[in-house]
Design an enzyme around this catalytic site. Sequence first.
Site, PDB file in Angstrom:
ATOM      1  N   ALA A  66       0.855  -1.180   0.000  1.00 38.36           N
ATOM      2  CA  ALA A  66       0.000   0.000   0.000  1.00 38.36           C
ATOM      3  C   ALA A  66       0.894   1.234   0.000  1.00 38.36           C
ATOM      4  O   ALA A  66       2.027   1.188   0.490  1.00 38.36           O
ATOM      5  CB  ALA A  66      -0.896  -0.017   1.232  1.00 38.36           C
ATOM      6  N   GLY A 110       0.677  -4.996   0.774  1.00 37.93           N
ATOM      7  CA  GLY A 110      -0.481  -5.068  -0.116  1.00 37.93           C
ATOM      8  C   GLY A 110      -0.167  -5.719  -1.458  1.00 37.93           C
ATOM      9  O   GLY A 110      -1.052  -6.297  -2.089  1.00 37.93           O
ATOM     10  N   GLU A 113      -0.427  -9.294  -0.785  1.00 38.87           N
ATOM     11  CA  GLU A 113      -1.857  -9.594  -0.594  1.00 38.87           C
ATOM     12  C   GLU A 113      -2.611  -9.601  -1.926  1.00 38.87           C
ATOM     13  O   GLU A 113      -3.522 -10.406  -2.128  1.00 38.87           O
ATOM     14  CB  GLU A 113      -2.471  -8.570   0.369  1.00 38.87           C
ATOM     15  CG  GLU A 113      -1.934  -8.740   1.794  1.00 38.87           C
ATOM     16  CD  GLU A 113      -2.337  -7.606   2.718  1.00 38.87           C
ATOM     17  OE1 GLU A 113      -2.001  -6.444   2.409  1.00 38.87           O
ATOM     18  OE2 GLU A 113      -2.997  -7.876   3.735  1.00 38.87           O
ATOM     19  N   GLU A 133       4.192  -5.219   7.322  1.00 38.29           N
ATOM     20  CA  GLU A 133       3.409  -4.145   7.953  1.00 38.29           C
ATOM     21  C   GLU A 133       3.765  -3.939   9.413  1.00 38.29           C
ATOM     22  O   GLU A 133       3.660  -2.831   9.937  1.00 38.29           O
ATOM     23  CB  GLU A 133       1.908  -4.431   7.816  1.00 38.29           C
ATOM     24  CG  GLU A 133       1.336  -4.191   6.424  1.00 38.29           C
ATOM     25  CD  GLU A 133       1.464  -5.376   5.479  1.00 38.29           C
ATOM     26  OE1 GLU A 133       2.250  -6.302   5.784  1.00 38.29           O
ATOM     27  OE2 GLU A 133       0.776  -5.388   4.454  1.00 38.29           O
TER      28      GLU A 133
HETATM   29  N1  DAK Z   1       4.633   3.170  -0.481  1.00 42.21           N
HETATM   30  C1  DAK Z   1       5.090   4.334  -1.006  1.00 42.21           C
HETATM   31  N2  DAK Z   1       6.303   4.465  -1.578  1.00 42.21           N
HETATM   32  C2  DAK Z   1       7.090   3.373  -1.631  1.00 42.21           C
HETATM   33  C3  DAK Z   1       6.682   2.119  -1.109  1.00 42.21           C
HETATM   34  C4  DAK Z   1       5.391   2.046  -0.510  1.00 42.21           C
HETATM   35  N3  DAK Z   1       4.901   0.911  -0.006  1.00 42.21           N
HETATM   36  N4  DAK Z   1       7.676   1.236  -1.291  1.00 42.21           N
HETATM   37  C5  DAK Z   1       8.665   1.905  -1.937  1.00 42.21           C
HETATM   38  N5  DAK Z   1       8.316   3.184  -2.141  1.00 42.21           N
HETATM   39  C6  DAK Z   1       9.099   4.251  -2.771  1.00 42.21           C
HETATM   40  C7  DAK Z   1      10.237   4.673  -1.884  1.00 42.21           C
HETATM   41  O1  DAK Z   1       9.798   5.617  -0.923  1.00 42.21           O
HETATM   42  C8  DAK Z   1      11.203   5.256  -2.880  1.00 42.21           C
HETATM   43  O2  DAK Z   1      10.758   6.553  -3.234  1.00 42.21           O
HETATM   44  P1  DAK Z   1      11.840   7.783  -3.446  1.00 42.21           P
HETATM   45  O3  DAK Z   1      12.635   7.851  -2.198  1.00 42.21           O
HETATM   46  O4  DAK Z   1      12.654   7.340  -4.640  1.00 42.21           O
HETATM   47  O5  DAK Z   1      10.977   8.972  -3.718  1.00 42.21           O
HETATM   48  C9  DAK Z   1      11.016   4.392  -4.104  1.00 42.21           C
HETATM   49  O6  DAK Z   1       9.722   3.743  -3.932  1.00 42.21           O
HETATM   50  C10 DAK Z   1      12.061   3.300  -4.229  1.00 42.21           C
HETATM   51  O7  DAK Z   1      12.102   2.606  -2.988  1.00 42.21           O
HETATM   52  P2  DAK Z   1      13.484   2.326  -2.220  1.00 42.21           P
HETATM   53  O8  DAK Z   1      14.465   3.404  -2.469  1.00 42.21           O
HETATM   54  O9  DAK Z   1      13.126   2.023  -0.807  1.00 42.21           O
HETATM   55  O10 DAK Z   1      13.990   0.997  -2.981  1.00 42.21           O
HETATM   56  P3  DAK Z   1      14.892  -0.164  -2.415  1.00 42.21           P
HETATM   57  O11 DAK Z   1      15.226  -1.025  -3.586  1.00 42.21           O
HETATM   58  O12 DAK Z   1      16.018   0.371  -1.581  1.00 42.21           O
HETATM   59  O13 DAK Z   1      13.947  -1.008  -1.432  1.00 42.21           O
HETATM   60  C11 DAK Z   1      11.888  -2.100  -0.740  1.00 42.21           C
HETATM   61  C12 DAK Z   1      12.847  -1.690  -1.916  1.00 42.21           C
HETATM   62  C13 DAK Z   1      10.614  -2.698  -1.370  1.00 42.21           C
HETATM   63  C14 DAK Z   1      12.583  -3.138   0.146  1.00 42.21           C
HETATM   64  C15 DAK Z   1      11.562  -0.824   0.096  1.00 42.21           C
HETATM   65  O14 DAK Z   1      11.127   0.206  -0.788  1.00 42.21           O
HETATM   66  C16 DAK Z   1      10.498  -1.051   1.121  1.00 42.21           C
HETATM   67  O15 DAK Z   1      10.739  -1.635   2.164  1.00 42.21           O
HETATM   68  N6  DAK Z   1       9.280  -0.540   0.833  1.00 42.21           N
HETATM   69  C17 DAK Z   1       8.199  -0.559   1.788  1.00 42.21           C
HETATM   70  C18 DAK Z   1       7.631  -1.957   1.828  1.00 42.21           C
HETATM   71  C19 DAK Z   1       6.486  -2.026   2.816  1.00 42.21           C
HETATM   72  O16 DAK Z   1       6.629  -1.696   4.002  1.00 42.21           O
HETATM   73  N7  DAK Z   1       5.365  -2.470   2.331  1.00 42.21           N
HETATM   74  C20 DAK Z   1       4.211  -2.589   3.136  1.00 42.21           C
HETATM   75  C21 DAK Z   1       3.445  -1.317   2.964  1.00 42.21           C
HETATM   76  S1  DAK Z   1       2.149  -1.227   4.155  1.00 42.21           S
HETATM   77  C22 DAK Z   1      -4.846  -1.428   5.992  1.00 42.21           C
HETATM   78  C23 DAK Z   1      -4.852  -2.426   5.057  1.00 42.21           C
HETATM   79  C24 DAK Z   1      -3.712  -2.752   4.404  1.00 42.21           C
HETATM   80  C25 DAK Z   1      -2.559  -2.125   4.667  1.00 42.21           C
HETATM   81  C26 DAK Z   1      -2.545  -1.116   5.596  1.00 42.21           C
HETATM   82  C27 DAK Z   1      -3.677  -0.776   6.241  1.00 42.21           C
HETATM   83  N8  DAK Z   1      -6.032  -1.073   6.657  1.00 42.21           N
HETATM   84  C28 DAK Z   1      -7.269  -1.790   6.397  1.00 42.21           C
HETATM   85  C29 DAK Z   1      -6.056   0.027   7.588  1.00 42.21           C
HETATM   86  C30 DAK Z   1      -1.393  -2.488   3.954  1.00 42.21           C
HETATM   87  C31 DAK Z   1      -0.255  -1.891   4.251  1.00 42.21           C
HETATM   88  C32 DAK Z   1       0.936  -2.055   3.476  1.00 42.21           C
HETATM   89  O17 DAK Z   1       0.975  -2.680   2.423  1.00 42.21           O
END
Ligand code: DAK
Length: 259
Positions: A66, A110, A113, A133
């Site tokens: 997400a 997400g 998922e 998450e």
């Molecule tokens: N959202 C927004 N931007 C993201 C992103 C994300 N999930 N993942 C990556 N990006 C962006 C980064 O901020 C970066 O942007 P800039 O700095 O270039 O502007 C760009 O994509 C490249 O990312 P990285 O520089 O971090 O790239 P790396 O190769 O170093 O790392 C990575 C790749 C995938 C390991 C890393 O980007 C990472 O850890 N990303 C976050 C992964 C994550 O935490 N995913 C889970 C997201 S939370 C809910 C229901 C569902 C959910 C929540 C609530 N409710 C019902 C309330 C679901 C939540 C999620 O999915």
Amino acid sequence: MTDARPIRVETHGRVGLITLHRPQQLNALNDALMDALGAALQAFDADPGIGAIVITGSDKAFAAGADIDAMQDWSYMDVYQSDFITRNWETIRTIRKPVIAAVAGYAMGGGCELALACDVIVAAESARFALPEIKLAMLPGAGGTQRLPRAVGKAKAMDMCLSARMLDAQEADRYGLVSRVVPDAELLERTLALATQIASFSLPALMAIKESVNRAWESSLTEGILFERRALHARFASADAHEGMHAFLDKRKPAFEHR
Ligand code: DAK
């Protein structure tokens, strides 16, 4: 000028291909993307010329989850009143045709998922699956805590959800999270070939099988078997089933009319 459309849509014969396209954000799933994905899925589902749908991302990311940037300041009332997730993420649950995820690179949060909500997952060797998450003090709230244990069992699902453990493609294959693993260079070609094969079969039979397998997740064995038996009985009302059996006995290729 850059193209701001968050998805690309193509057809390949009877296969609909949807490519997630937010490369700067590793295909992070925001509302615009999920709205467009839902609309494309519904359009393919309604198109009689389409028999199977493929969702894919880029070489680096299927989807990194997400969109954290979009979510960071939302309040409880924002997500509750707008019915976040249910509003547009769950459209995929209503799709009756087979949906195949072709995953390379990160399928996180997400993104993982979304892949789990597809019927078949083809993973490239580079695919990485995680529900991280917990690192954000969130929880996998788009079906992750429900579909993952059904797919891989409680022990593996708890490990992934509680520790943010990332699986590589071979581990995901061993644990039953994905359907098959292929070399990266062949991901799209092999997935489209699989989707083409599936789409060549009788569409109402495919839909009945999808409905029956999905029932197995949600019902007792007795209820599920009854559902399956009635679905089988209904096959005898289908022109394609008679054509399929006659073609086999005549030693010829069946000519399905998808009815
Ligand atoms: N959202 C927004 N931007 C993201 C992103 C994300 N999930 N993942 C990556 N990006 C962006 C980064 O901020 C970066 O942007 P800039 O700095 O270039 O502007 C760009 O994509 C490249 O990312 P990285 O520089 O971090 O790239 P790396 O190769 O170093 O790392 C990575 C790749 C995938 C390991 C890393 O980007 C990472 O850890 N990303 C976050 C992964 C994550 O935490 N995913 C889970 C997201 S939370 C809910 C229901 C569902 C959910 C929540 C609530 N409710 C019902 C309330 C679901 C939540 C999620 O999915």
